[in-house]
Design an enzyme around this catalytic site. Structure first.
Site, PDB file in Angstrom:
ATOM      1  N   GLY A 264      11.176  -5.678 -28.412  1.00 27.32           N
ATOM      2  CA  GLY A 264      11.817  -5.570 -29.715  1.00 27.32           C
ATOM      3  C   GLY A 264      12.961  -6.545 -29.829  1.00 27.32           C
ATOM      4  O   GLY A 264      13.105  -7.263 -30.810  1.00 27.32           O
ATOM      5  N   ALA A 265      13.791  -6.583 -28.766  1.00 28.64           N
ATOM      6  CA  ALA A 265      14.936  -7.485 -28.712  1.00 28.64           C
ATOM      7  C   ALA A 265      15.375  -7.566 -27.260  1.00 28.64           C
ATOM      8  O   ALA A 265      14.938  -6.776 -26.420  1.00 28.64           O
ATOM      9  CB  ALA A 265      16.071  -6.976 -29.599  1.00 28.64           C
ATOM     10  N   MET A 266      16.259  -8.531 -26.956  1.00 27.47           N
ATOM     11  CA  MET A 266      16.713  -8.723 -25.577  1.00 27.47           C
ATOM     12  C   MET A 266      18.172  -9.135 -25.559  1.00 27.47           C
ATOM     13  O   MET A 266      18.587 -10.055 -26.263  1.00 27.47           O
ATOM     14  CB  MET A 266      15.843  -9.783 -24.886  1.00 27.47           C
ATOM     15  CG  MET A 266      16.245 -10.078 -23.452  1.00 27.47           C
ATOM     16  SD  MET A 266      16.052  -8.608 -22.389  1.00 27.47           S
ATOM     17  CE  MET A 266      17.338  -8.944 -21.168  1.00 27.47           C
ATOM     18  N   GLU A 267      18.935  -8.468 -24.684  1.00 28.49           N
ATOM     19  CA  GLU A 267      20.382  -8.560 -24.668  1.00 28.49           C
ATOM     20  C   GLU A 267      20.922  -9.747 -23.878  1.00 28.49           C
ATOM     21  O   GLU A 267      21.941  -9.644 -23.184  1.00 28.49           O
ATOM     22  CB  GLU A 267      20.973  -7.267 -24.093  1.00 28.49           C
ATOM     23  CG  GLU A 267      20.651  -6.992 -22.621  1.00 28.49           C
ATOM     24  CD  GLU A 267      19.410  -6.163 -22.375  1.00 28.49           C
ATOM     25  OE1 GLU A 267      19.281  -5.581 -21.277  1.00 28.49           O
ATOM     26  OE2 GLU A 267      18.558  -6.094 -23.290  1.00 28.49           O
ATOM     27  N   ASN A 268      20.302 -10.915 -23.971  1.00 27.98           N
ATOM     28  CA  ASN A 268      20.839 -12.094 -23.298  1.00 27.98           C
ATOM     29  C   ASN A 268      22.301 -12.285 -23.689  1.00 27.98           C
ATOM     30  O   ASN A 268      22.646 -12.229 -24.869  1.00 27.98           O
ATOM     31  CB  ASN A 268      20.059 -13.343 -23.703  1.00 27.98           C
ATOM     32  CG  ASN A 268      18.565 -13.138 -23.626  1.00 27.98           C
ATOM     33  OD1 ASN A 268      18.019 -12.788 -22.594  1.00 27.98           O
ATOM     34  ND2 ASN A 268      17.893 -13.352 -24.751  1.00 27.98           N
ATOM     35  N   HIS A 300      22.172  -1.597 -30.530  1.00 23.04           N
ATOM     36  CA  HIS A 300      21.695  -1.396 -29.164  1.00 23.04           C
ATOM     37  C   HIS A 300      21.953  -2.642 -28.316  1.00 23.04           C
ATOM     38  O   HIS A 300      22.515  -2.560 -27.215  1.00 23.04           O
ATOM     39  CB  HIS A 300      20.194  -1.084 -29.209  1.00 23.04           C
ATOM     40  CG  HIS A 300      19.574  -0.807 -27.875  1.00 23.04           C
ATOM     41  ND1 HIS A 300      19.259   0.473 -27.451  1.00 23.04           N
ATOM     42  CD2 HIS A 300      19.180  -1.626 -26.876  1.00 23.04           C
ATOM     43  CE1 HIS A 300      18.708   0.425 -26.260  1.00 23.04           C
ATOM     44  NE2 HIS A 300      18.649  -0.851 -25.882  1.00 23.04           N
ATOM     45  N   GLU A 301      21.560  -3.796 -28.834  1.00 21.89           N
ATOM     46  CA  GLU A 301      21.699  -5.022 -28.048  1.00 21.89           C
ATOM     47  C   GLU A 301      23.165  -5.382 -27.836  1.00 21.89           C
ATOM     48  O   GLU A 301      23.553  -5.831 -26.749  1.00 21.89           O
ATOM     49  CB  GLU A 301      20.950  -6.175 -28.717  1.00 21.89           C
ATOM     50  CG  GLU A 301      19.464  -5.919 -28.922  1.00 21.89           C
ATOM     51  CD  GLU A 301      18.747  -5.447 -27.668  1.00 21.89           C
ATOM     52  OE1 GLU A 301      19.049  -5.965 -26.569  1.00 21.89           O
ATOM     53  OE2 GLU A 301      17.892  -4.553 -27.790  1.00 21.89           O
ATOM     54  N   HIS A 304      24.876  -3.593 -25.043  1.00 24.25           N
ATOM     55  CA  HIS A 304      24.562  -4.145 -23.723  1.00 24.25           C
ATOM     56  C   HIS A 304      25.532  -5.244 -23.281  1.00 24.25           C
ATOM     57  O   HIS A 304      25.601  -5.540 -22.087  1.00 24.25           O
ATOM     58  CB  HIS A 304      23.161  -4.753 -23.742  1.00 24.25           C
ATOM     59  CG  HIS A 304      22.050  -3.790 -23.484  1.00 24.25           C
ATOM     60  ND1 HIS A 304      22.033  -2.941 -22.402  1.00 24.25           N
ATOM     61  CD2 HIS A 304      20.887  -3.571 -24.158  1.00 24.25           C
ATOM     62  CE1 HIS A 304      20.910  -2.235 -22.423  1.00 24.25           C
ATOM     63  NE2 HIS A 304      20.202  -2.591 -23.476  1.00 24.25           N
ATOM     64  N   GLU A 323      19.418   1.075 -20.473  1.00 20.81           N
ATOM     65  CA  GLU A 323      18.745   1.308 -21.756  1.00 20.81           C
ATOM     66  C   GLU A 323      19.137   2.655 -22.365  1.00 20.81           C
ATOM     67  O   GLU A 323      19.273   2.780 -23.585  1.00 20.81           O
ATOM     68  CB  GLU A 323      17.231   1.211 -21.581  1.00 20.81           C
ATOM     69  CG  GLU A 323      16.758  -0.160 -21.113  1.00 20.81           C
ATOM     70  CD  GLU A 323      17.201  -1.297 -22.038  1.00 20.81           C
ATOM     71  OE1 GLU A 323      17.539  -1.033 -23.219  1.00 20.81           O
ATOM     72  OE2 GLU A 323      17.213  -2.447 -21.588  1.00 20.81           O
TER      73      GLU A 323
END
Length: 837
Positions: A264-268, A300-301, A304, A323
């Site tokens: 869905g998404a990524m917390e880079n 959410h991201e 993180h 998570e």
């Protein structure tokens, strides 16, 4: 014996100087990296990770070194002895921009002229950074990254840090260098290049002075869809800095909307990647749920950036806490952002999803030992996100919101820039709240599977609470949880810690009204005795909170699944909610009624549809079909839900006709348009199908496109679903979306068996074309296929075709199918007879 999944600790990186040069047309790249490392003990070789890379040369401290690639363990072994001190490892390499949406990969879109444009983008979690460049690819090898991207001058290049330098190359390209990152894990590295555009930066204040530039990166022509994402992003950055008491941990924040993205998404760190529909939207044409989903994911991201990026788990067994905590924080942040959305109330729906899985014998403990990184793939599920988030909410409500926040801030301050185990969080919260048994309480939930059914019965003027692990069917499981139980006794709140099988609570009188799990924040189901339950239904229903009413319905439907209540009794129970006007309660009623409808067919199903229509029709009439000025968004969402129930589950011809008219109406309410799209599809003609297909191809927003796409799985005719299945495999549907389109085909009441057969026959093709993490989600609705011969076929198929990356999730799906087969066998004749009697 050497662990094939863990690198030696003799050589540890502390800085990467990385240069990457993509060739978008040829789907390839070259690279050069210098890794400055600390040598903790003398070693005869240096071992790091590399996979699907061609290594051109290796030097250690300036001298050439021999090397070998070991594909079985995804390692690069450098044959050079090193002594205690430091070492500089220099590697030149090349690789492929793959189409599997992992590592450094290709993403594509069509421009206004219909030409394909290519983006190089990345997804490194969990262990795919090694596909982009050789590295020490484990989360506790934190290091600083100094990244340069060599790109075509017309292309936008972004990474974790802000751009600090731009140099022309002789080949006509430019070298774009980014600021060094804070020490971080390799799975958080981001490198994105292509024909993209960026919004003007929104400057978000820092508590320590200065600002955080926040931008959205998008494909050309979609800038008008960025305002909402920027708004929730800016709010979340301000809110988290205040909540954590710690400034945003890096220099800038870019949020990227990508055409192709498996997750869905990524917390880079500082460079967060998203699916387009989870970041871009037009609020004027989007539903409340579509907007809330964007807010949830952005929140959410960003959570993180502190919990996950600043402080990171030591190994992948701890990914659940990353998570779960971000899930908890997203709800808390969105509840502050839009109080009118009642986000903690609607979170009940997500908690119920976790209950469904956690009721199975094939559930798992929230945390479990992870040896191979692939073992943690099974952690990206409802038990991590929804159960984990629910347990943190339960702990917060037990301690108090400020007491919990103080413990979290203490944890982040103590462990910033480092790596932790789960117990470090419990210890930090306990240090901030010395009187609370935090570790004891949480260990009982984290390391044991399942959850309790808390029974409540009267013994004179004493309330007797007892716990038994919940299961579908009989169980004598001896598991005991440390359960914080919130009670409401004659309107007065009380807390009890149920640490053993039973505890007793004095009541003011034998006639007291008692709500167990008041507020609904405990991860438990409740079974009242007949006397206590009778005091909560009828006129008393309206005095209960929304979550309390939600839980009554949710618990009742699960009593049906478990065989302790009949479907007919459940249907009658829901008919007592004619005065209900809250969205969450109607959502759980709809879930139960859809489940009940699956138990019958023919004349009995027609009779059931009539009962549903009779229940829903007056509620919808009271709300009205037209939005009322200044009404809340949840009221509009309730209207949409009720229209869908009446038109589809109630098979109401007038509602179906009004839905068809809505699709021809300009400027109709988005809630009604979304509902009407599915309602028309459910009874749709081939002409409707063609219209929806055209709508998918010409949609103006990501949300509209997905609405039309997924509606193609709702059509009633076999030939229509066959078209949809072919379309899913055609390549026109993005590989990130096709598995979910097939999921909906299998969930189709009339054609699910056909869809399952088609998917099983094209199993190898699906596994080749679609991202690994989507395969088990694609087949999840097989649990609704309850004809014994079809169920036997499903169970047999997966005995020969395992899904190794999601073995536990597959076991859960197959067990739930067996539960549903038993439910159907138990209820079909009885429920049919009562409906027709």
């Amino acid at each position: 014996m050497t662990n094939p999944y863990r690198l030696p600790r003799s050589v540890v990186p502390h800085r990467y100087s990385l240069a990457l040069e993509p060739d978008l047309a040829r789907a390839s790249f070259t690279g050069h990296v210098i890794i400055d490392a600390t040598v903790n003990e003398a070693a005869t070789e240096i071992v790091l990770n590399a996979d699907e890379l061609e290594i051109h040369s290796v030097k250690v401290d300036g001298d050439d070194a021999t090397f070998e690639l070991v594909s079985a363990t995804e390692r690069l072994v450098i044959h050079r002895a090193v002594e205690v001190g430091t070492a500089a490892i220099e590697i030149s390499f090349a690789g492929t921009l793959n189409d599997k949406l992992r590592g450094w990969y290709r993403s594509t879109y069509r421009d206004d002229e219909g030409n394909e444009q290519v983006i190089a983008t990345s997804q490194m979690q969990a262990t795919d950074c090694r596909r982009a460049f050789p590295c020490f690819d484990e989360p506790d090898f934190k290091a600083v990254f100094d990244i340069t991207l060599i790109v075509e001058p017309q292309h936008l290049a972004v990474s974790n840090g802000p751009e600090v330098d731009r140099t022309d190359h002789a080949n006509g390209k430019v070298a774009v260098r980014f600021a060094e990152t804070m020490p971080m894990s390799t799975y958080l590295v981001a490198v994105v290049v292509g024909p993209l555009e960026a919004t003007e930066a929104v400057q978000v204040p820092r508590p320590d002075g200065g600002t955080i530039p926040l931008r959205i990166i998008h494909v050309p022509g979609k800038g008008h869809l960025t305002a909402f994402g920027l708004d929730i992003g800016a709010f979340a950055l301000r809110w988290y800095q205040d909540y954590y008491g710690i400034p945003y941990p890096t220099e800038k924040c870019d949020m990227l909307a990508l055409p192709d993205f498996a997750a869905g998404a990524m917390e880079n760190l500082g460079c967060i990647t998203y699916r387009e529909n989870l970041l871009l939207a037009d609020p004027a044409t989007s539903t409340q749920f579509e907007m809330q989903t964007i807010a949830d994911v952005v929140a959410h991201e960003l959570a993180h950036m502190w919990f996950g990026d600043l402080v990171t788990m030591k190994w992948w067994n701890g990914i659940w806490l990353n998570e779960a905590f971000a899930t908890f924080m997203e709800i808390a942040c969105c509840a502050a952002y839009r109080p009118d959305w009642l986000r903690w109330t609607t979170f009940s729906l997500e908690r119920s999803m976790a209950f469904e899985v956690d009721s199975l014998a094939n559930t798992r403990s929230v945390e479990f030992p992870v040896e191979a990184p692939a073992d943690c793939d099974g952690m990206f599920d409802v038990l991590t996100y929804q159960k984990g988030g629910s347990l943190l909410r339960m702990l917060e409500q037990y301690l108090g919101e400020e007491e919990f926040r103080r413990g979290v801030s203490h944890y982040l301050s103590v462990h910033e820039y480092s790596n932790t185990e789960t117990s470090d969080l419990w210890d930090a919260i306990e240090e901030a709240n010395p009187s609370a048994p935090v570790r004891k309480l949480m260990d009982s939930w984290i390391w044991q599977p399942g959850y309790p059914l808390v029974s409540a019965k009267l013994d004179g003027s004493t309330l007797v609470l007892a716990q038994q692990r919940f299961a579908y069917g009989d169980t004598d499981d001896p598991t005991v949880f440390v359960v914080p139980v919130h009670l409401r006794i004659d309107g007065q709140e009380a807390k009890v810690l149920l640490e053993g099988f039973e505890t007793r609570v004095s009541l003011p009188s034998p006639d007291a009204t008692v709500v167990v799990n008041a507020g609904g924040h405990g991860f438990m189901r409740v079974a009242y005795d007949a006397t206590l339950r009778s005091r909560l239904v009828g006129p008393a229903l309206e005095s209960l909170t929304i979550i309390d009413r939600y839980n009554l319905v949710d618990d009742a439907w699960n009593e049906v699944v478990a065989g302790r209540l009949s479907a007919s009794e459940f249907l009658t129970f829901t008919e007592a909610f004619t005065n209900e006007r809250d969205l969450a309660v109607w959502q759980v009623i709809a879930i139960g009624l859809r489940g009940a409808g699956r138990l019958i067919d023919g004349e009995a199903y027609a009779a059931f549809q009539g009962r549903v229509a009779t229940l829903v029709r007056p509620v919808l009439a009271d709300l009205g079909w037209e939005p009322v000025p200044a009404e809340g968004e949840l009221r509009g969402k309730l209207r949409g839900l009720l229209v869908g129930m009446l038109a589809v589950l109630g098979n109401d011809a007038e509602a179906q006709a009004r839905c068809r008219a809505l699709l021809d109406q300009t400027g109709a309410d988005p809630e009604l348009v979304a509902t009407a799209t599915n309602a028309v599809a459910a009874v749709g003609t081939d002409a409707d199908y063609d219209r929806f297909l055209h709508g998918f191809r010409t949609a103006s927003t990501p949300q509209e496109q997905l609405r039309y796409l997924y509606a193609l799985a709702e059509f009633p005719e076999q030939s229509q679903i066959e078209r949809t299945i072919e379309f899913a495999f055609s390549g026109e549907v993005k590989s990130q979306n096709a598995p979910f389109l097939l999921n909906r085909c299998i969930a189709n009441r009339w054609n699910g068996e056909l869809a399952w057969k088609a998917v099983s026959q094209r199993w190898a093709e699906a596994n080749e074309r679609f991202p690994n993490n989507t395969i088990v989600r694609m087949i999840d609705p097989v649990k609704q296929l309850t004809r014994p011969e079809v169920a036997a076929d499903v169970q047999s198929f997966f005995s020969e075709h395992p899904i190794p990356q999601a073995a536990k999730s597959l076991d859960q799906t197959l067990e739930r199918q067996r539960v549903n087969v038993a439910l159907h066998a138990r209820e079909h004749e009885r429920f049919s007879g009562e409906l027709l009697g």
